[in-house]
Design a protein around this motif. Structure first.
Motif, PDB file in Angstrom:
ATOM      1  N   SER A 105      -4.665   9.727  -7.422  1.00 42.04           N
ATOM      2  CA  SER A 105      -5.012   9.027  -6.189  1.00 42.04           C
ATOM      3  C   SER A 105      -4.509   7.584  -6.256  1.00 42.04           C
ATOM      4  CB  SER A 105      -6.532   9.023  -5.993  1.00 42.04           C
ATOM      5  OG  SER A 105      -7.152   8.206  -6.972  1.00 42.04           O
ATOM      6  N   THR A 106      -4.454   6.948  -5.089  1.00 40.16           N
ATOM      7  CA  THR A 106      -4.040   5.546  -5.047  1.00 40.16           C
ATOM      8  C   THR A 106      -4.992   4.683  -5.863  1.00 40.16           C
ATOM      9  OG1 THR A 106      -3.123   5.905  -2.842  1.00 40.16           O
ATOM     10  CG2 THR A 106      -3.461   3.626  -3.499  1.00 40.16           C
ATOM     11  N   GLU A 107      -6.288   4.949  -5.735  1.00 43.40           N
ATOM     12  CA  GLU A 107      -7.280   4.186  -6.498  1.00 43.40           C
ATOM     13  C   GLU A 107      -7.085   4.372  -8.005  1.00 43.40           C
ATOM     14  OE1 GLU A 107     -12.098   3.986  -7.040  1.00 43.40           O
ATOM     15  OE2 GLU A 107     -11.296   4.610  -5.111  1.00 43.40           O
ATOM     16  N   ALA A 108      -6.841   5.605  -8.443  1.00 40.15           N
ATOM     17  CA  ALA A 108      -6.611   5.868  -9.868  1.00 40.15           C
ATOM     18  C   ALA A 108      -5.332   5.173 -10.340  1.00 40.15           C
ATOM     19  CB  ALA A 108      -6.532   7.367 -10.116  1.00 40.15           C
ATOM     20  N   GLU A 109      -4.327   5.135  -9.473  1.00 43.02           N
ATOM     21  CA  GLU A 109      -3.079   4.461  -9.832  1.00 43.02           C
ATOM     22  C   GLU A 109      -3.294   2.969 -10.008  1.00 43.02           C
ATOM     23  OE1 GLU A 109       0.907   4.049 -10.868  1.00 43.02           O
ATOM     24  OE2 GLU A 109      -0.363   5.825 -10.738  1.00 43.02           O
ATOM     25  N   VAL A 110      -4.058   2.352  -9.116  1.00 44.83           N
ATOM     26  CA  VAL A 110      -4.356   0.922  -9.233  1.00 44.83           C
ATOM     27  C   VAL A 110      -5.113   0.658 -10.533  1.00 44.83           C
ATOM     28  CG1 VAL A 110      -5.662  -0.992  -8.218  1.00 44.83           C
ATOM     29  CG2 VAL A 110      -4.273   0.486  -6.756  1.00 44.83           C
ATOM     30  N   ARG A 111      -6.089   1.531 -10.867  1.00 42.17           N
ATOM     31  CA  ARG A 111      -6.816   1.373 -12.138  1.00 42.17           C
ATOM     32  C   ARG A 111      -5.860   1.460 -13.322  1.00 42.17           C
ATOM     33  NH1 ARG A 111     -10.879   4.548  -9.631  1.00 42.17           N
ATOM     34  NH2 ARG A 111     -10.024   6.413 -10.621  1.00 42.17           N
ATOM     35  N   ALA A 112      -4.938   2.423 -13.287  1.00 42.10           N
ATOM     36  CA  ALA A 112      -3.978   2.590 -14.388  1.00 42.10           C
ATOM     37  C   ALA A 112      -3.076   1.363 -14.520  1.00 42.10           C
ATOM     38  CB  ALA A 112      -3.142   3.850 -14.164  1.00 42.10           C
ATOM     39  N   ILE A 113      -2.633   0.823 -13.404  1.00 44.49           N
ATOM     40  CA  ILE A 113      -1.782  -0.375 -13.425  1.00 44.49           C
ATOM     41  C   ILE A 113      -2.541  -1.550 -14.025  1.00 44.49           C
ATOM     42  CG2 ILE A 113      -0.623  -2.106 -11.989  1.00 44.49           C
ATOM     43  CD1 ILE A 113       0.005   0.251 -10.028  1.00 44.49           C
ATOM     44  N   LEU A 114      -3.770  -1.775 -13.547  1.00 46.09           N
ATOM     45  CA  LEU A 114      -4.570  -2.889 -14.067  1.00 46.09           C
ATOM     46  C   LEU A 114      -4.847  -2.726 -15.560  1.00 46.09           C
ATOM     47  CD1 LEU A 114      -7.084  -3.368 -11.130  1.00 46.09           C
ATOM     48  CD2 LEU A 114      -5.236  -4.907 -11.803  1.00 46.09           C
ATOM     49  N   GLU A 115      -5.171  -1.514 -15.983  1.00 44.46           N
ATOM     50  CA  GLU A 115      -5.444  -1.253 -17.396  1.00 44.46           C
ATOM     51  C   GLU A 115      -4.212  -1.534 -18.249  1.00 44.46           C
ATOM     52  OE1 GLU A 115      -7.721   0.058 -20.698  1.00 44.46           O
ATOM     53  OE2 GLU A 115      -8.391  -0.214 -18.643  1.00 44.46           O
ATOM     54  N   SER A 116      -3.048  -1.087 -17.810  1.00 47.40           N
ATOM     55  CA  SER A 116      -1.832  -1.269 -18.608  1.00 47.40           C
ATOM     56  C   SER A 116      -1.428  -2.737 -18.712  1.00 47.40           C
ATOM     57  CB  SER A 116      -0.680  -0.445 -18.029  1.00 47.40           C
ATOM     58  OG  SER A 116      -0.254  -0.979 -16.796  1.00 47.40           O
ATOM     59  N   HIS A 160       0.829  -1.196   0.000  1.00 50.08           N
ATOM     60  CA  HIS A 160       0.000   0.000   0.000  1.00 50.08           C
ATOM     61  C   HIS A 160       0.868   1.253   0.000  1.00 50.08           C
ATOM     62  CE1 HIS A 160      -3.002   2.951   1.505  1.00 50.08           C
ATOM     63  NE2 HIS A 160      -3.713   2.319   0.596  1.00 50.08           N
ATOM     64  N   ARG A 161       1.943   1.226   0.758  1.00 53.49           N
ATOM     65  CA  ARG A 161       2.865   2.358   0.782  1.00 53.49           C
ATOM     66  C   ARG A 161       3.473   2.585  -0.595  1.00 53.49           C
ATOM     67  NH1 ARG A 161       7.135   0.666   3.610  1.00 53.49           N
ATOM     68  NH2 ARG A 161       5.885   0.467   5.472  1.00 53.49           N
ATOM     69  N   ALA A 162       3.899   1.502  -1.243  1.00 48.25           N
ATOM     70  CA  ALA A 162       4.484   1.616  -2.580  1.00 48.25           C
ATOM     71  C   ALA A 162       3.468   2.169  -3.585  1.00 48.25           C
ATOM     72  CB  ALA A 162       4.998   0.258  -3.040  1.00 48.25           C
ATOM     73  N   LEU A 163       2.220   1.728  -3.473  1.00 46.36           N
ATOM     74  CA  LEU A 163       1.177   2.239  -4.359  1.00 46.36           C
ATOM     75  C   LEU A 163       0.926   3.728  -4.118  1.00 46.36           C
ATOM     76  CD1 LEU A 163      -1.389  -0.695  -4.330  1.00 46.36           C
ATOM     77  CD2 LEU A 163      -0.135   0.163  -6.316  1.00 46.36           C
ATOM     78  N   ARG A 164       0.906   4.130  -2.842  1.00 49.37           N
ATOM     79  CA  ARG A 164       0.698   5.554  -2.520  1.00 49.37           C
ATOM     80  C   ARG A 164       1.823   6.410  -3.089  1.00 49.37           C
ATOM     81  NH1 ARG A 164      -0.249   4.060   3.004  1.00 49.37           N
ATOM     82  NH2 ARG A 164       1.643   5.207   3.445  1.00 49.37           N
ATOM     83  N   VAL A 165       3.061   5.939  -2.953  1.00 47.86           N
ATOM     84  CA  VAL A 165       4.209   6.692  -3.470  1.00 47.86           C
ATOM     85  C   VAL A 165       4.133   6.774  -4.996  1.00 47.86           C
ATOM     86  CG1 VAL A 165       6.721   6.621  -3.773  1.00 47.86           C
ATOM     87  CG2 VAL A 165       5.709   6.188  -1.516  1.00 47.86           C
ATOM     88  N   ARG A 166       3.850   5.654  -5.620  1.00 49.31           N
ATOM     89  CA  ARG A 166       3.745   5.624  -7.085  1.00 49.31           C
ATOM     90  C   ARG A 166       2.632   6.549  -7.571  1.00 49.31           C
ATOM     91  NH1 ARG A 166       4.049   0.481 -11.059  1.00 49.31           N
ATOM     92  NH2 ARG A 166       2.899   1.389 -12.765  1.00 49.31           N
ATOM     93  N   ALA A 167       1.491   6.547  -6.874  1.00 46.68           N
ATOM     94  CA  ALA A 167       0.371   7.409  -7.242  1.00 46.68           C
ATOM     95  C   ALA A 167       0.751   8.878  -7.090  1.00 46.68           C
ATOM     96  CB  ALA A 167      -0.843   7.081  -6.374  1.00 46.68           C
ATOM     97  N   ALA A 168       1.413   9.211  -5.997  1.00 46.65           N
ATOM     98  CA  ALA A 168       1.821  10.598  -5.769  1.00 46.65           C
ATOM     99  C   ALA A 168       2.776  11.071  -6.858  1.00 46.65           C
ATOM    100  CB  ALA A 168       2.471  10.730  -4.390  1.00 46.65           C
ATOM    101  N   MET A 169       3.690  10.203  -7.258  1.00 43.59           N
ATOM    102  CA  MET A 169       4.640  10.566  -8.313  1.00 43.59           C
ATOM    103  C   MET A 169       3.937  10.790  -9.652  1.00 43.59           C
ATOM    104  SD  MET A 169       7.833   8.095  -7.247  1.00 43.59           S
ATOM    105  CE  MET A 169       8.632   8.287  -8.813  1.00 43.59           C
ATOM    106  N   ALA A 170       2.823  10.097  -9.860  1.00 44.28           N
ATOM    107  CA  ALA A 170       2.057  10.250 -11.099  1.00 44.28           C
ATOM    108  C   ALA A 170       1.002  11.343 -10.973  1.00 44.28           C
ATOM    109  CB  ALA A 170       1.397   8.923 -11.464  1.00 44.28           C
ATOM    110  N   GLY A 171       0.845  11.894  -9.761  1.00 41.61           N
ATOM    111  CA  GLY A 171      -0.115  12.963  -9.555  1.00 41.61           C
ATOM    112  C   GLY A 171      -1.562  12.495  -9.552  1.00 41.61           C
TER     113      GLY A 171
END
Length: 84
Positions: A28-39, A15-26
């Protein structure tokens, strides 16, 4: 839209890694998870069946399938549907 629940996720570190990755991409964590799953589920470089078949057709002697689509707006059906 569908939703999923992920169980047994190593909560702290993942969860921490996802939060950091999401912040770097600008995002939310939820949006980052969606982007990862989509890719992963639908990679951009995947072969599309229609394009592949068209390429095979061109290599096999080629033929031009120029299809002119009717661009006029759709018209309602001439049959009228009524409720009994």
């Amino acid at each position: 839209m569908s939703s999923i629940t992920v169980r047994n996720l190593p909560e702290e570190e993942t969860h921490r890694a996802l939060r950091v990755r999401a912040a770097m991409a600008g995002r939310s964590t939820e949006a980052e998870v969606r982007a990862i799953l989509e890719s992963v589920a639908r990679p951009g470089g995947r072969i599309k069946l229609g394009s592949l078949l068209a390429e095979i057709g061109q290599q096999a002697g080629g033929f031009d399938l120029e299809i002119e689509r009717d661009k006029s707006p759709p018209q309602p059906s001439s049959k009228m549907i009524t409720n009994p």
